[in-house]
Enzyme design. Structure first.
Site, PDB file in Angstrom:
ATOM      1  N   GLU A  43       0.841  -1.199   0.000  1.00  0.00           N
ATOM      2  CA  GLU A  43       0.000   0.000   0.000  1.00  0.00           C
ATOM      3  C   GLU A  43       0.879   1.254   0.000  1.00  0.00           C
ATOM      4  OE1 GLU A  43      -3.524   1.863   2.896  1.00  0.00           O
ATOM      5  OE2 GLU A  43      -2.048   0.450   3.695  1.00  0.00           O
ATOM      6  N   LYS A 109      -9.776   2.605  -2.118  1.00  0.00           N
ATOM      7  CA  LYS A 109      -9.960   2.023  -0.781  1.00  0.00           C
ATOM      8  C   LYS A 109     -11.276   2.503  -0.159  1.00  0.00           C
ATOM      9  CE  LYS A 109      -7.389   1.576   3.610  1.00  0.00           C
ATOM     10  NZ  LYS A 109      -6.154   2.040   4.297  1.00  0.00           N
ATOM     11  N   CYS A 143      -5.524  -2.914   2.882  1.00  0.00           N
ATOM     12  CA  CYS A 143      -5.246  -2.841   4.322  1.00  0.00           C
ATOM     13  C   CYS A 143      -6.498  -2.979   5.196  1.00  0.00           C
ATOM     14  CB  CYS A 143      -4.484  -1.545   4.619  1.00  0.00           C
ATOM     15  SG  CYS A 143      -3.500  -1.612   6.143  1.00  0.00           S
TER      16      CYS A 143
END
Length: 258
Positions: A43, A109, A143
């Site tokens: 990331e 995200k 994540c």
């Protein structure tokens, strides 16, 4: 159609808020891999997990996207990871899937890490992405998304669930257990690439990048606390055979995500 897909995970330290330095050292790591199909980076691989989104954000045709295009072409492989992208004044933690021919797809995200105030610096995504490549269906996540199983639920949509992260060592136990759970509950391969090293905020990340099969068995793992690469192969034929013999999805609960 390619029944077997070669995946390479690059577990690496990142230079804080310095895209050029990160490009240089990751370039050398990519060059050492040999033949592969998909190269996975952590990331925000070009900056580290900084909340200074306005200053660090790049346009979609910025230097890091250009770098990804060059590296994918040279390696004749997909290069993927996330960047801080400025899209019409909105800042996204955006996963980029860059193909050797220069075509790319992306995923923004969805779950922003509130405890790190990511929600104050970024705009959340709303759309799940399913990428089709060489006969494989691939679902990228970033994540904190890992903690939300409804968002990653496989409704016969994908074969490979792909996570990239800056996941801290203090919660590495949760990272590992949740990755195994996602593979088992979704009957899919899970590839997960996490960084190592201490970032500019003093957060230590210990890696634990790994590849897990649909039964929840570990295929390969990069040692914790060390920079390294994982190179392994996944089989679509084996996945489909397992799903046919053990068709859990036929009894799954239906739902709609708002």
């Amino acid at each position: 159609m390619k029944s077997k897909l070669k995946i390479s995970l690059i577990q690496t330290d990142l230079v804080w808020e310095d895209p050029v330095a990160n490009h240089e050292h990751i370039r050398a790591r990519i060059a050492s891999l040999g033949e592969t199909d998909v190269i996975v980076l952590p990331e925000t691989f070009n900056t580290g997990f900084s909340m200074d989104s306005k200053r660090l954000a790049e346009p979609i045709n910025g230097i890091s996207m250009q770098w990804m295009q060059e590296e994918a072409k040279k390696a004749n492989a997909v290069v993927c990871g996330s960047l801080i992208i400025d899209d019409e004044g909105q800042y996204y933690n955006r996963f980029i899937w860059m193909q050797p021919d220069g075509d790319f797809q992306f995923y923004n995200k969805r779950h922003l890490f509130r405890m790190g105030e990511e929600h104050k610096s970024f705009t959340p995504g709303n759309n799940k992405a399913i990428i089709e490549y060489k006969g494989w269906r691939i679902c990228p996540m970033i994540c904190y998304d890992l903690r939300f199983p409804v968002w990653s639920r496989n409704q016969e949509q994908y074969d490979l669930l792909l996570y990239i992260a800056n996941w801290p060592e203090v919660r590495i136990n949760a990272w590992e257990k949740l990755l195994y759970a996602r593979a088992i509950e979704n009957q899919c391969y899970v590839a997960a690439c996490n960084r190592v090293g201490v970032d500019g905020l003093g957060v230590n990340c210990s890696g634990s990048s790994m590849l897990i099969d649909p039964k929840g068995d570990l295929i390969a793992k990069v040692p914790n606390q060390k920079a390294g690469e994982l190179n392994a192969e996944v089989s679509l034929a084996e996945l489909n055979n397992f799903r046919k013999r053990f068709p859990v999805s036929m009894d799954a609960d239906g739902f709609v995500i708002n």
